[in-house]
Every structure is written in structure tokens, then in C-alpha cells.
Write a protein that holds these residues in place. Structure first.
Motif, PDB file in Angstrom:
ATOM      1  N   MET A 203       0.837  -1.204   0.000  1.00  0.00           N
ATOM      2  CA  MET A 203       0.000   0.000   0.000  1.00  0.00           C
ATOM      3  C   MET A 203       0.875   1.259   0.000  1.00  0.00           C
ATOM      4  SD  MET A 203      -2.633  -1.511   2.786  1.00  0.00           S
ATOM      5  CE  MET A 203      -3.574  -0.128   3.329  1.00  0.00           C
ATOM      6  N   PHE A 204       1.903   1.226   0.822  1.00  0.00           N
ATOM      7  CA  PHE A 204       2.782   2.393   0.959  1.00  0.00           C
ATOM      8  C   PHE A 204       3.465   2.709  -0.381  1.00  0.00           C
ATOM      9  CE2 PHE A 204       6.636   4.484   2.915  1.00  0.00           C
ATOM     10  CZ  PHE A 204       5.960   5.466   3.619  1.00  0.00           C
ATOM     11  N   CYS A 205       3.930   1.648  -1.052  1.00  0.00           N
ATOM     12  CA  CYS A 205       4.634   1.843  -2.329  1.00  0.00           C
ATOM     13  C   CYS A 205       3.675   2.330  -3.422  1.00  0.00           C
ATOM     14  CB  CYS A 205       5.307   0.549  -2.796  1.00  0.00           C
ATOM     15  SG  CYS A 205       6.705   0.118  -1.762  1.00  0.00           S
ATOM     16  N   LYS A 206       2.386   1.987  -3.264  1.00  0.00           N
ATOM     17  CA  LYS A 206       1.380   2.475  -4.225  1.00  0.00           C
ATOM     18  C   LYS A 206       0.962   3.907  -3.901  1.00  0.00           C
ATOM     19  CE  LYS A 206      -2.242  -0.241  -4.238  1.00  0.00           C
ATOM     20  NZ  LYS A 206      -3.470  -0.966  -4.441  1.00  0.00           N
ATOM     21  N   GLY A 207       1.427   4.384  -2.776  1.00  0.00           N
ATOM     22  CA  GLY A 207       1.054   5.745  -2.359  1.00  0.00           C
ATOM     23  C   GLY A 207      -0.185   5.783  -1.484  1.00  0.00           C
ATOM     24  N   VAL A 208      -0.735   4.578  -1.180  1.00  0.00           N
ATOM     25  CA  VAL A 208      -1.982   4.533  -0.400  1.00  0.00           C
ATOM     26  C   VAL A 208      -1.658   4.431   1.090  1.00  0.00           C
ATOM     27  CG1 VAL A 208      -4.180   3.359  -0.056  1.00  0.00           C
ATOM     28  CG2 VAL A 208      -3.144   3.395  -2.331  1.00  0.00           C
ATOM     29  N   SER A 209      -1.512   5.579   1.723  1.00  0.00           N
ATOM     30  CA  SER A 209      -1.312   5.647   3.180  1.00  0.00           C
ATOM     31  C   SER A 209      -1.814   7.022   3.597  1.00  0.00           C
ATOM     32  CB  SER A 209       0.182   5.487   3.523  1.00  0.00           C
ATOM     33  OG  SER A 209       0.939   6.431   2.820  1.00  0.00           O
ATOM     34  N   ALA A 210      -2.023   7.207   4.897  1.00  0.00           N
ATOM     35  CA  ALA A 210      -2.611   8.466   5.361  1.00  0.00           C
ATOM     36  C   ALA A 210      -1.858   9.672   4.789  1.00  0.00           C
ATOM     37  CB  ALA A 210      -2.576   8.504   6.889  1.00  0.00           C
ATOM     38  N   SER A 211      -2.568  10.526   4.100  1.00  0.00           N
ATOM     39  CA  SER A 211      -2.008  11.726   3.446  1.00  0.00           C
ATOM     40  C   SER A 211      -1.011  11.398   2.345  1.00  0.00           C
ATOM     41  CB  SER A 211      -1.359  12.686   4.453  1.00  0.00           C
ATOM     42  OG  SER A 211      -2.302  13.126   5.372  1.00  0.00           O
ATOM     43  N   GLY A 212      -1.005  10.126   1.919  1.00  0.00           N
ATOM     44  CA  GLY A 212      -0.108   9.737   0.835  1.00  0.00           C
ATOM     45  C   GLY A 212      -0.682  10.090  -0.509  1.00  0.00           C
ATOM     46  N   PRO A 213       0.057   9.937  -1.593  1.00  0.00           N
ATOM     47  CA  PRO A 213       1.384   9.371  -1.655  1.00  0.00           C
ATOM     48  C   PRO A 213       2.411  10.223  -0.893  1.00  0.00           C
ATOM     49  CG  PRO A 213       0.432   9.611  -3.866  1.00  0.00           C
ATOM     50  CD  PRO A 213      -0.464  10.297  -2.930  1.00  0.00           C
ATOM     51  N   PHE A 214       3.282   9.536  -0.124  1.00  0.00           N
ATOM     52  CA  PHE A 214       4.229  10.292   0.704  1.00  0.00           C
ATOM     53  C   PHE A 214       5.098  11.202  -0.133  1.00  0.00           C
ATOM     54  CE2 PHE A 214       6.546   6.282  -0.141  1.00  0.00           C
ATOM     55  CZ  PHE A 214       7.784   6.748  -0.564  1.00  0.00           C
ATOM     56  N   TRP A 215       5.461  10.742  -1.355  1.00  0.00           N
ATOM     57  CA  TRP A 215       6.362  11.559  -2.174  1.00  0.00           C
ATOM     58  C   TRP A 215       5.676  12.848  -2.619  1.00  0.00           C
ATOM     59  CZ3 TRP A 215       4.913   6.507  -3.393  1.00  0.00           C
ATOM     60  CH2 TRP A 215       3.968   6.349  -4.422  1.00  0.00           C
ATOM     61  N   ASP A 216       4.383  12.780  -2.982  1.00  0.00           N
ATOM     62  CA  ASP A 216       3.690  14.000  -3.413  1.00  0.00           C
ATOM     63  C   ASP A 216       3.486  14.949  -2.234  1.00  0.00           C
ATOM     64  OD1 ASP A 216       3.543  13.357  -6.065  1.00  0.00           O
ATOM     65  OD2 ASP A 216       1.580  12.393  -5.932  1.00  0.00           O
ATOM     66  N   HIS A 217       3.268  14.373  -1.045  1.00  0.00           N
ATOM     67  CA  HIS A 217       3.082  15.212   0.148  1.00  0.00           C
ATOM     68  C   HIS A 217       4.363  15.992   0.420  1.00  0.00           C
ATOM     69  CE1 HIS A 217       1.973  16.240   4.328  1.00  0.00           C
ATOM     70  NE2 HIS A 217       0.735  15.912   3.989  1.00  0.00           N
ATOM     71  N   MET A 218       5.492  15.269   0.446  1.00  0.00           N
ATOM     72  CA  MET A 218       6.768  15.929   0.749  1.00  0.00           C
ATOM     73  C   MET A 218       7.117  16.951  -0.333  1.00  0.00           C
ATOM     74  SD  MET A 218       8.950  12.628   2.054  1.00  0.00           S
ATOM     75  CE  MET A 218       8.433  11.667   3.471  1.00  0.00           C
ATOM     76  N   LEU A 219       6.957  16.524  -1.596  1.00  0.00           N
ATOM     77  CA  LEU A 219       7.328  17.421  -2.703  1.00  0.00           C
ATOM     78  C   LEU A 219       6.466  18.671  -2.751  1.00  0.00           C
ATOM     79  CD1 LEU A 219       8.085  15.230  -5.847  1.00  0.00           C
ATOM     80  CD2 LEU A 219       9.638  16.752  -4.612  1.00  0.00           C
ATOM     81  N   GLY A 220       5.189  18.516  -2.394  1.00  0.00           N
ATOM     82  CA  GLY A 220       4.287  19.674  -2.414  1.00  0.00           C
ATOM     83  C   GLY A 220       4.855  20.805  -1.566  1.00  0.00           C
ATOM     84  N   TYR A 221       5.283  20.477  -0.352  1.00  0.00           N
ATOM     85  CA  TYR A 221       5.815  21.508   0.549  1.00  0.00           C
ATOM     86  C   TYR A 221       7.240  21.905   0.151  1.00  0.00           C
ATOM     87  CZ  TYR A 221       1.707  21.110   3.486  1.00  0.00           C
ATOM     88  OH  TYR A 221       0.408  21.150   3.935  1.00  0.00           O
ATOM     89  N   TRP A 222       8.018  20.919  -0.282  1.00  0.00           N
ATOM     90  CA  TRP A 222       9.407  21.186  -0.686  1.00  0.00           C
ATOM     91  C   TRP A 222       9.429  22.196  -1.825  1.00  0.00           C
ATOM     92  CZ3 TRP A 222      14.305  20.278   0.817  1.00  0.00           C
ATOM     93  CH2 TRP A 222      15.317  20.307  -0.137  1.00  0.00           C
ATOM     94  N   ASN A 223       8.623  21.938  -2.857  1.00  0.00           N
ATOM     95  CA  ASN A 223       8.614  22.825  -4.020  1.00  0.00           C
ATOM     96  C   ASN A 223       8.137  24.221  -3.646  1.00  0.00           C
ATOM     97  OD1 ASN A 223       9.625  20.884  -5.710  1.00  0.00           O
ATOM     98  ND2 ASN A 223       7.610  20.156  -6.364  1.00  0.00           N
ATOM     99  N   GLN A 224       7.149  24.305  -2.781  1.00  0.00           N
ATOM    100  CA  GLN A 224       6.689  25.631  -2.345  1.00  0.00           C
ATOM    101  C   GLN A 224       7.774  26.345  -1.551  1.00  0.00           C
ATOM    102  OE1 GLN A 224       4.007  27.388  -3.089  1.00  0.00           O
ATOM    103  NE2 GLN A 224       3.311  25.725  -4.427  1.00  0.00           N
ATOM    104  N   GLY A 225       8.462  25.584  -0.692  1.00  0.00           N
ATOM    105  CA  GLY A 225       9.512  26.171   0.147  1.00  0.00           C
ATOM    106  C   GLY A 225      10.687  26.680  -0.674  1.00  0.00           C
TER     107      GLY A 225
END
Ligand code: A3P
Length: 339
Positions: A203-225
Motif C-alpha cells: 500500500m505504501f509503495c502504491k502511495g496509499v497511506s494516510a495523506s499519501g502518496p508520501f512523495w507527493d506530500h513531501m514534494l508539495g511543501y518542498w517545491n513551495q519552500g
């Protein structure tokens, strides 16, 4: 709450949704959940339906103050630690005595409310009202410190447009996975079947986890920052960095939040004192964190497990590590996020 009433936790886990919530999620993609029966996809991210309902309400009605402080993370990134640190440093002149500090008798989650869990009955955001009277006045103070797991894209516009500060806490996804898998099974215990590590991993690798996909969550804030207009608005911190260099990170955090340590405070050891107060060993052994519960039924102790970097080595197979490292390299390292 009467003992025979199912707690909100049971409702979460068993997916007992009221009709309005059923209507809300009826057209959304759905997958099996971790600490809930199902996760639903909204604006590209997977959410627990109750939190989703809060999200939609907050998007419509929440008004940020320019001096609000938002602590953002994916669950299991070390949110509890960051809450304790931010609360202690922002309020240090109010609570200079660490023997008698609010953290001694209150979970960090009671002192820094979750955006998505603390709506009042009128669906307005109000800080946690379930505190003892001695500590409820904490929230009439300014600035408000609020934590959330929402993605950047889903933050209410007023948060994006105000001058509030956002601290984004990030952690090696391999450790997030293991931490979340343990957490999920503690929450599911006695309510629904255990989640196997293999299931959680897929599930985690598919991006299916709380507030996932984890990579899009992290990148969303990273790119804004990364944008120059957001340099003063978004600070990106890694769990591993706090572990490795706590003094430096805490001083940088204090600076960023507008509460820098004075030379005198540094000389007096105030930075070290806050780190000690908020350390895993100290917090995890306090009565409130060993035996207390959150208002919606989760025990406070589930937020404290090992508090180490690299515990994934004790659980993941070589193949799992390779697959997850490839995802991390392709989705994150390429954009500058390294662990
Ligand atoms: P582990 O499960 O790897 O031990 P969150 O607060 O986002 O739910 O994250 C929980 C993780 O942070 C758990 O990780 C927990 O042990 C760790 N943690 C909690 N408090 C901590 C502290 N004061 N210092 C370091 N790690 C902490």
C-alpha cells in the motif's frame, strides 16, 4: 463519554460513516486503510473519511492569522516531538520552569491541536476544548500553534495567502512505513484484523497511506519552500537532522518562528533544557504519555515507540529496501530531498 458508546476511534476503524459523510465520499476513489477501514482520495491524496470531512469544512471556513504557526507532516514523521519542541520554545517565557511545565501533565497533542480533529460543533476551528481547565487558557494565547497532515494543495487558501509560518517535518519513508505499520496495528487491535507488513508495504509503495502518496506530500511543501516568496514562510526539517544536530535545528527553528534564543539564554542552557524536556526518554516516561488517552480514544503511548533512526533495518527484506529506495530516488532524491 459513556463506556458503552463506541469511541470515535472505533467509528474511524470500522468505517461507521454518518449519511452526510457517505454522500461526501460516495464518488471518491477508495482503498483499504491502515488505521481506518477505508481511505478516500481527495485532491490527489488519501484521507480518513472523518478527517476528509474536516478538511472540506476547513477549506470553506478557516481563517488563518498572520502569526499562526502550522506544523505539517505525514503521520509518523515525528509530529509529537515537533509539537513538544515548538510549543516549548514559543512559550518559554510563559513557562520557564520545566518542573512545572504544561508538557509534564499534557500530551503534546493536547497542547498543539490537530487542525483536522479539533473542529467544534459549529464546524469552526477551535483549539482543543478537552483540556483540563488549568491548561485550556493556553489557547487563548497568541500565536496559535496548529498541526496538520493535509497536503499543500489541500490547505485552506487563507493559510497559503496569510503570512503564517509553516514548518514541514519530513522523515525517511522507510522509517515512516515501519512506524506507521506498528501504529496501525496498535489502533486496530481488538477492532479489526492485523495489517501484515507485506500488505502495508504494498500500500505504501502504491502511495496509499494516510495523506499519501508520501512523495507527493513531501514534494508539495518542498517545491513551495523553494520559491523565494516562501523562504520566510516554509521551513523544511528532517527528523534525522533533529536527531543528529538537535541544538542547531532548534536554534534555526526558533529563528524561523521569530523567537530566537538570546545569547543570555544560550549561555544559561535554555536550548539544552528544552531539548531535554522534549526528549523521547523524558516524554515517553511521563504518566500522561504512558497511561493517558486522546479525546477520540487513542492512547497517548502509541505515539512513542522507539524514537530511533533506521529501525526499518530490523523489518524490511533486501527486496523491500531496494524497491522503496528506488521510489525514493526517483520521486524525491531527484528533486533534492535526501535521507
Ligand atoms: P517510531 O515508531 O519509529 O519509534 P508521529 O508523532 O508523527 O506520530 O511520529 C511518531 C514517531 O516519532 C514514532 O517513531 C515515535 O517513537 C517518534 N517520537 C515520538 N516522540 C519522540 C521524541 N520526543 N523524540 C524522538 N522521536 C519521537
Amino acid at each position: 463519554m459513556a463506556e458503552d458508546q463506541p469511541s470515535l476511534l472505533h467509528k474511524f476503524v470500522q468505517d461507521e460513516l454518518p449519511q452526510e459523510l457517505r454522500d461526501l465520499v460516495s464518488t471518491m476513489p477508495m482503498e483499504n486503510g491502515w488505521t481506518e477501514k477505508h481511505l478516500y482520495q481527495y485532491q490527489g491524496f488519501w484521507y480518513n473519511p472523518f478527517l476528509l470531512q474536516a478538511l472540506v469544512t476547513l477549506q470553506k471556513h478557516f481563517h488563518a492569522n498572520d502569526n499562526d504557526i502550522f506544523l505539517v507532516s505525514i503521520p509518523k514523521s515525528g509530529t509529537t516531538w515537533l509539537k513538544a519542541l515548538a510549543f516549548s520554545l514559543v512559550n518559554r517565557s510563559k513557562y520557564p520552569n520545566y518542573q512545572n511545565h504544561p508538557l509534564i501533565n499534557n500530551s503534546p497533542h493536547a497542547l498543539v491541536p490537530f487542525f483536522e480533529l479539533d473542529l467544534n460543533s459549529n464546524n469552526e476551528f477551535l483549539p482543543n476544548l478537552n483540556l483540563s481547565s488549568s491548561s485550556s487558557s493556553l489557547f487563548s494565547s497568541s500565536p496559535r500553534i496548529i498541526s496538520t497532515h493535509f497536503s499543500y494543495v489541500s490547505l485552506p487558501n487563507s493559510v497559503k495567502e496569510s503570512s503564517c509560518k509553516i514548518v514541514y517535518l519530513c522523515r525517511d519513508p522507510k522509517d515512516i512505513l515501519i512506524s506507521h505499520w506498528h501504529f496501525a496495528n496498535k489502533v486496530r487491535k481488538g477492532i479489526i484484523d492485523n495489517l501484515s507488513l507485506e500488505e502495508a508495504f504494498e500500500m505504501f509503495c502504491k502511495g496509499v497511506s494516510a495523506s499519501g502518496p508520501f512523495w507527493d506530500h513531501m514534494l508539495g511543501y518542498w517545491n513551495q519552500g523553494m520559491k523565494s516568496l516562501n523562504k520566510k514562510k516554509i521551513m523544511f526539517i528532517k527528523y534525522e537532522e533533529i536527531k543528529m544536530n538537535p541544538l542547531l535545528v532548534l536554534k534555526e527553528l526558533a529563528e524561523f518562528l521569530g523567537f530566537p534564543f538570546s545569547r543570555e539564554e544560550e549561555a544559561l542552557g535554555v536550548v539544552e533544557d528544552i531539548l531535554k524536556l522534549c526528549s523521547f526518554d523524558n516524554l515517553s516516561n511521563l504518566e500522561v504519555n504512558t497511561n493517558g488517552k486522546m479525546p477520540f480514544g487513542v492512547e497517548n503511548n502509541v505515539f512513542f515507540r522507539r524514537g530511533q533512526v533506521g529501525d526499518w533495518k530490523n523489518y524490511l527484506t533486501t527486496e523491500m529496501v531496494e524497491k522503496l529506495n528506488n521510489i525514493i530516488a526517483n520521486k524525491l532524491t531527484e528533486h533534492g530531498i535526501q535521507f
